[in-house]
Design an enzyme around this catalytic site. Structure first.
Site, PDB file in Angstrom:
ATOM      1  N   TYR A 158      -4.234   7.430   2.706  1.00 27.20           N
ATOM      2  CA  TYR A 158      -3.458   6.841   1.622  1.00 27.20           C
ATOM      3  C   TYR A 158      -2.455   7.869   1.087  1.00 27.20           C
ATOM      4  CZ  TYR A 158      -6.944   3.134   1.947  1.00 27.20           C
ATOM      5  OH  TYR A 158      -7.765   2.136   2.410  1.00 27.20           O
ATOM      6  N   HIS A 201      -8.163   8.563  -5.441  1.00 30.40           N
ATOM      7  CA  HIS A 201      -8.431   8.381  -4.009  1.00 30.40           C
ATOM      8  C   HIS A 201      -7.413   9.209  -3.242  1.00 30.40           C
ATOM      9  CE1 HIS A 201      -9.716   7.018  -0.256  1.00 30.40           C
ATOM     10  NE2 HIS A 201     -10.096   5.793  -0.572  1.00 30.40           N
ATOM     11  N   THR A 231     -13.711  -1.755  -1.764  1.00 27.07           N
ATOM     12  CA  THR A 231     -12.714  -2.779  -2.022  1.00 27.07           C
ATOM     13  C   THR A 231     -13.310  -4.151  -1.737  1.00 27.07           C
ATOM     14  OG1 THR A 231     -10.865  -1.316  -1.537  1.00 27.07           O
ATOM     15  CG2 THR A 231     -10.456  -3.669  -1.358  1.00 27.07           C
TER      16      THR A 231
END
Length: 404
Positions: free
Chosen positions: A205, A200, A38
Site C-alpha cells: 500500500y 497500515h 477488511t
C-alpha cells in the site's frame, strides 16, 4: 458468567498471554489482539450496528485490543470501494463513536487502522458494481507511477489489466496532501473515541510503496537509498503524532512482502531493516506490528545460528527497543494465501509456541484474525486452554452483509 471485573487466572503455561501491557495512555488487560480484517460491510463508508456488534462482541469475549479493518483517510483515493469505511467527515466520526463506545462498554480497547491503498487502487473497485466505472477513472497515488515490478503479479493478468498500467508519479503537491490527509483522519479518530491509531505501512500500500525500491524510483528527496525511501512514511508518522498528541499510542504495521510480489524483501539484512524501522521510531511510533504469513517465520534465516531463527517482530524489537506485535497462522497451519488458493484451513495448536516466543522477548502482542471470526470469545478459550475453534472459510469469512 464471569464478569470482566472478576477475571479468572489463566491456565498454566499461558500466563504470558494474559499479562497487562501499557503503551502511553493505552492500558491493555492482555496481549491478545483482534487483527485488522477488511470486511467491506460499511455502506457508504459508515459503520452501523452490524459493525458495532462485530467489534464489541470480540471485546466482550475478552480480547485485550481490537484493531479495526483499514479505514480510508481523508483523501479521494485512499480506499477503492464504497463499503470500505472512512474517517473524513463529522458523520463518520459520529458513526465510529458508536462503535468505540460499545467496545469500551464491553471492557475492551480499540484503535483505528488508517489506510491509503496507493498503488493497489482498483483491486477492490472491480467488486463495487454501483461505482466501478467512476472509481476506475480516478488517478491512483503511486510514488513513481508504477503498480509493482513490471511483469510480476500475484493476481491473474486478466483481473488486473485495468488497474496496473503506469500512471503519472505523485507530485510534491500530492505528497503533501496525503500527509495532511493522514493527520486529519488521525485527529478525527481521537474525536471518535479511539484509544489510539495504527498506520497500515505494509503489503504494498502507499506507505510501503515508498519503501519498496520497485515502486519508488524517484530521484528527489522522497527517493533514493532506503533511508531516503523511508522519509515519506516517517513524515506521515510525524504528522499523525502531532495530530493525536503525546498521550495516545501510535502503532505501525509493516511487512517485507507486498501483495504485488510475495517474494519481496525490502530489507535483506538486519542493518537495512534498522535503517527503515529506526526512522519510524524516531518519528514517533510506539509499537511496530510485523505482518508475516506465520508469526514465527525467521526474518533472516541465512544468518544461521540463533540470529537466523529470529522473527521479523523479534528483529523490530531488538533493533529499535520498541515493543512489537506479531501475526500470522495462530491456531491454523494453513496460511491465508494458501487458503485463498483453495487449500482448506488446517488446525494447528501452536499456542505454546506463541507463549514461548513471548517469553524470550520476540514480541509483546499477538494478533489473531481468522480464529476471532470463528469465535468472538477466543480470549476465554485461550485462557481456559480449551479446544481451539475450527475455522471454516465458507462459514466464518462470509461478508458482514450481502454484497451490493
Amino acid at each position: 458468567m464471569t464478569s470482566r471485573m472478576e477475571t479468572p487466572p489463566a491456565a498454566a503455561g499461558r500466563e504470558q498471554l494474559f499479562r497487562p501491557l501499557q503503551v502511553r495512555s493505552l492500558q491493555l488487560r492482555n496481549r491478545l489482539v483482534m487483527s485488522p480484517m477488511t470486511r467491506m460491510g460499511c455502506v457508504d463508508g459508515l459503520p452501523d450496528e452490524i459493525n458495532r456488534d462485530y467489534y464489541a462482541d470480540r471485546a466482550a469475549g475478552g480480547t485485550g485490543l481490537v484493531v479495526t479493518e483499514g479505514i480510508g483517510v481523508d483523501h479521494p483515493t485512499s480506499v477503492d470501494h464504497s463499503w470500505i469505511p472512512r474517517l473524513d467527515t463529522p458523520e463518520s466520526v459520529a458513526a465510529w463513536r458508536v462503535v468505540t463506545d460499545a467496545v469500551h462498554a464491553a471492557g475492551g480497547r480499540i484503535i483505528a487502522q488508517l489506510w491509503h491503498v496507493g498503488p493497489l487502487w482498483g483491486a477492490n473497485a472491480r467488486f463495487d458494481r454501483a461505482h466501478r466505472d467512476q472509481l476506475m477513472q480516478m488517478h491512483p497515488m503511486r510514488p513513481s507511477g508504477r503498480w509493482g515490478t513490471p511483469g510480476v503479479t500475484n493476481y491473474s493478468e486478466r483481473s488486473v489489466s485495468r488497474w496496473t498500467p503506469e500512471v503519472a508519479p505523485m507530485t510534491d503537491g500530492d505528497i503533501s496532501e496525503v500527509i495532511d490527509a493522514f493527520a486529519r483522519s488521525a485527529g478525527l479518530a481521537m474525536e471518535a473515541g479511539f484509544d489510539g491509531v495504527t498506520l497500515h505501512g505494509g503489503h504494498g500500500y502507499l506507505l510501503d510503496a515508498f519503501v519498496w525500491a520497485d515502486t519508488n524510483r524517484r530521484t528527489d528527496d522522497w527517493g533514493g537509498d532506503l533511508a531516503a525511501r523511508s522519509r515519506f512514511p516517517a513524515a506521515v508518522v510525524r504528522a499523525v503524532r502531532a495530530a493525536i498528541g503525546p498521550d495516545a499510542p501510535l502503532f505501525y504495521r509493516f511487512s517485507q512482502h507486498t501483495q504485488q510480489d510475495y517474494t519481496v524483501r525490502k530489507a535483506t539484512t538486519p542493518d537495512e531493516l534498522d535503517v527503515y524501522l529506526s526512522a519510524l521510531a524516531e518519528a514517533g511510533v510506539d509499537l511496530l506490528d510485523a505482518s508475516t504469513r506465520r508469526f514465527d517465520d525467521p526474518a533472516f534465516p541465512d544468518l544461521g545460528g540463533d540470529d537466523g531463527e529470529v522473527s521479523l517482530a523479534g528483529w523490530a524489537r531488538r533493533l529499535t527497543g520498541l515493543p512489537s506485535g506479531a501475526v500470522g497462522g495462530v491456531g491454523i497451519g494453513t496460511s491465508l494465501r494458501e487458503q485463498k488458493s483453495g487449500k482448506p484451513a488446517v488446525a494447528a495448536d501452536n499456542i505454546a509456541r506463541v507463549v514461548e516466543c513471548m517469553e524470550r522477548g520476540e514480541f509483546d502482542l499477538i494478533s489473531v484474525g481468522r480464529l476471532h471470526l470463528a469465535d468472538p470469545a477466543l480470549a476465554k478459550v485461550l485462557r481456559e486452554a480449551g479446544p481451539l475453534p475450527e475455522f471454516v472459510r465458507e462459514v466464518h469469512e462470509q461478508p458482514l452483509r450481502p454484497p451490493a
